[in-house]
Structure formats: structure tokens, C-alpha cells
Scaffold this active site. Structure first.
Site, short mmCIF file in Angstrom:
data_model
loop_
_atom_site.label_atom_id
_atom_site.label_comp_id
_atom_site.label_asym_id
_atom_site.label_seq_id
_atom_site.Cartn_x
_atom_site.Cartn_y
_atom_site.Cartn_z
CG HIS A 34 -0.38 0.22 2.52
ND1 HIS A 34 -0.09 -0.80 3.40
CD2 HIS A 34 -0.02 1.37 3.16
CE1 HIS A 34 0.41 -0.30 4.52
NE2 HIS A 34 0.47 1.01 4.39
CG ASP B 50 -0.16 -4.15 2.54
OD1 ASP B 50 -0.12 -3.65 1.41
OD2 ASP B 50 -0.14 -3.47 3.60
CB SER C 203 3.20 1.15 6.25
OG SER C 203 2.04 1.30 7.01
N GLY D 265 -13.08 -26.14 4.05
CA GLY D 265 -13.19 -27.26 4.97
C GLY D 265 -13.19 -26.82 6.41
#
Length: 322
Positions: free
Chosen positions: A67, A97, A175, A240
Site C-alpha cells: 500500500h 500487502d 508501514s 473445509g
């Protein structure tokens, strides 16, 4: 009165850890353009993003968050010694990401790494990044929960249960930065803080809960991107659930275009073994499939009603089944 004869203990410090790791954590500035409507025409508007990155190899490969550089036209990397470099996007993996950048430069600092960090709940960790463009900043916290490093769990957005959770503060610009242990060894790539909705259904940050992609997974994603330009994940095509008191996985749904359906696996089958190995958990099974090279065959042992069946499943690549 102060007694100078009393020996003073040195204060606890992580300065050596920071000295080892911080030079390899870079500031990332990316520029892109948005086309916004303006009366009867569209006017391109410049958009800039701020983030951090980690130099992983002496050859100039940098890990960051997807991002941070999404839709960027230009990407600049600034090292802590002041060097400003143009970066090229090698590839990205929106599922985790993560993105890999490449710079061409000599004498690059590389962050300390170990093959499989033994990250435990209660470990002290340090987050290194460039919050709000203040310059490189260090925050400290402890690991609150550890994430698994399998590829399968990163095929849906914001699956926070599989990240490293800690209380080392992350802000805008952190980030893509490094999460390191008390020795300065990389244990994760910083990603985000936890968000929730307030009473008015508006998104708000939650204090004290932050996340980092585990190193083992981040490194695996980087290696795949460098080698293939993308992350290759095997695909089975089932949903599952586990049983509480017995082994195996109950197949709850089957993708009609997936390899499981092609091999004759049906809803309500119970998968007991894969390649002769007993099923321990759904997570481990999905990781086994995700990490299997597409085109490979796996032998599935199933229980259907009172019958035990075996079938060969040719694993395909995630995203290639229409």
C-alpha cells in the site's frame, strides 16, 4: 548525599541493536496521479505516499508494504546516510500487502537476518520507521501474539490472526519498516494498527494493537517475487472445517472449476491423509497445498460414507482457475 564509591549499573539500552539494524531501514516516498472530475473534464492530481522499507540484500532488494507504493509512478528511497536513490518495483503481493523494490547502488547496509527467528510472546521488539516524515524513529514494545508463517492464510485481506501482534507503536509512515528483536535482528515487516468501527460506523484506530508480517513469510514472498515476478501459491479449491474429537478435514464446499473437483472430491468428503501423511490441522493442510509447486500431484486419502478412497490431485496455481 550521593556516594560516588557505589558502583552504578549501566542502564538497559538497545542502542547496539539499533546501530545494527537502523542503517538498513529507509524512507520511501512514492508519487502517483489520480484523475479527479473537474466540471466537464478530468484533472490529474498528484498524490504522494510516505512509508518505510528494509534493505534485505547487498544487491539492493528492499521489502516494503504494497500500500506504500500502490499505483506509484515514481519511487524514491532515502538512506539514513543521506543518499537519495530511484527505486524500481520488482513485484508485489497484495495478499500479504508486501512489495519488493530494487535500487542500484554500492555499499548498501543490509539488515541482520536469521533463517527462522524464534519470536515468542513476551519478547521485546523495536519498530523502526519514518512516522509522519519526522525522520527515523524507534518505538519499543512486547510481542502480544505470534503469527504463523504459512502462505495459505494470506489469501484474504486483514487476516490479523496470522500477523505478529505487538504494542510497539506504528503511525503513518511506519508501514514497511523493520520490526527487530533486542539484538537488532529482523523479525517482521511492520504493517498496520488494528482498526474497528465506532458507534457511527466510522473507522477508528485502536490504541496498543499493531501488526507486523512475520519475517519467514516476508522473506519467502520476496524470494518468489525476485525469482518469478510474483508469489506462486498452490490451489486446491475446497473449503473445509476441522473436527473437535477426530482427525481429518470435512470438505464443506468445492470449487467446480478447481483441481479438487477435477479429481472427484465432493462436499462432505473427509480428507484423512495427503501423500500418506495424516491430517493434523486445516491450517497445516492449506499451507502444504499453498506451498506445493503448481503442476505437482498429491495423493489424497478420503473417507466417503463408509468407503475409503484415494485420488490424485494435480495442484494448480492460485488465481489461474477462472
Amino acid at each position: 548525599m550521593f556516594d560516588s564509591s557505589v558502583t552504578q549499573r549501566a542502564p538497559m539500552s538497545f542502542s547496539d541493536a539499533i546501530a545494527n539494524a537502523a542503517p538498513a531501514v529507509v524512507n520511501i516516498y512514492s508519487t502517483g496521479y489520480d484523475n479527479r472530475p473537474l466540471l466537464y473534464r478530468r484533472q490529474p492530481v498528484e498524490r504522494t505516499s510516505l512509508g518505510s522499507g528494509v534493505i534485505m540484500t547487498a544487491g539492493g532488494h528492499i521489502l516494503t508494504c504494497y500500500h506504500v507504493i500502490k499505483d506509484a509512478e515514481y519511487i524514491n528511497v532515502i538512506l539514513q546516510d543521506g543518499r537519495v536513490l530511484d527505486a524500481q518495483l520488482v513485484g508485489q503481493d497484495p495478499h500479504t500487502d508486501l512489495a519488493v523494490l530494487k535500487v542500484t547502488e554500492e555499499n548498501l547496509p543490509v539488515i541482520p537476518q536469521t533463517e527462522i527467528p524464534d519470536t515468542r510472546v513476551g519478547d521485546i521488539v523495536l519498530a523502526i520507521g519514518n512516522p509522519y516524515n519526522l525522520g527515523q524513529t524507534i518505538t519499543q514494545g512486547v510481542v502480544s501474539a505470534t503469527g504463523r508463517a504459512g502462505l495459505s492464510n494470506y489469501v484474504s485481506s486483514a487476516n490479523y490472526a496470522d500477523f505478529i501482534q505487538m504494542d510497539a507503536v506504528l503511525n503513518k509512515g511506519n508501514s514497511g519498516g523493520a520490526l527487530v528483536d533486542s539484538n537488532g535482528t529482523l523479525v517482521g515487516i511492520n504493517n498496520a494498527n488494528f482498526k474497528t468501527l465506532d458507534n457511527n460506523r466510522r473507522i477508528k484506530d485502536v490504541a496498543g494493537i499493531f501488526f507486523s508480517v512475520p519475517y519467514a513469510l516476508a522473506k519467502r514472498v520476496m524470494d518468489d517475487i525476485v525469482a518469478h515476478g510474483r508469489v506462486i501459491r498452490g490451489y486446491l479449491g475446497i473449503s473445509g472445517s476441522e473436527f473437535i474429537d477426530q482427525p481429518g478435514i470435512l470438505v464443506t464446499a468445492v470449487d467446480p472449476k478447481g483441481p479438487a473437483a477435477a479429481a472427484g472430491i465432493r462436499a462432505n468428503d473427509i480428507i484423512m491423509k495427503i501423500d500418506g501423511n495424516a491430517i493434523e490441522s486445516a491450517f497445516k493442510t492449506l499451507d502444504l497445498v499453498a506451498e506445493t509447486q503448481p503442476g505437482s500431484e498429491l495423493t489424497f486419502e478420503l473417507r466417503r460414507d463408509e468407503q475409503v478412497l484415494k485420488t490424485q490431485v494435480t495442484i494448480t496455481e492460485l488465481g489461474s482457475n477462472g
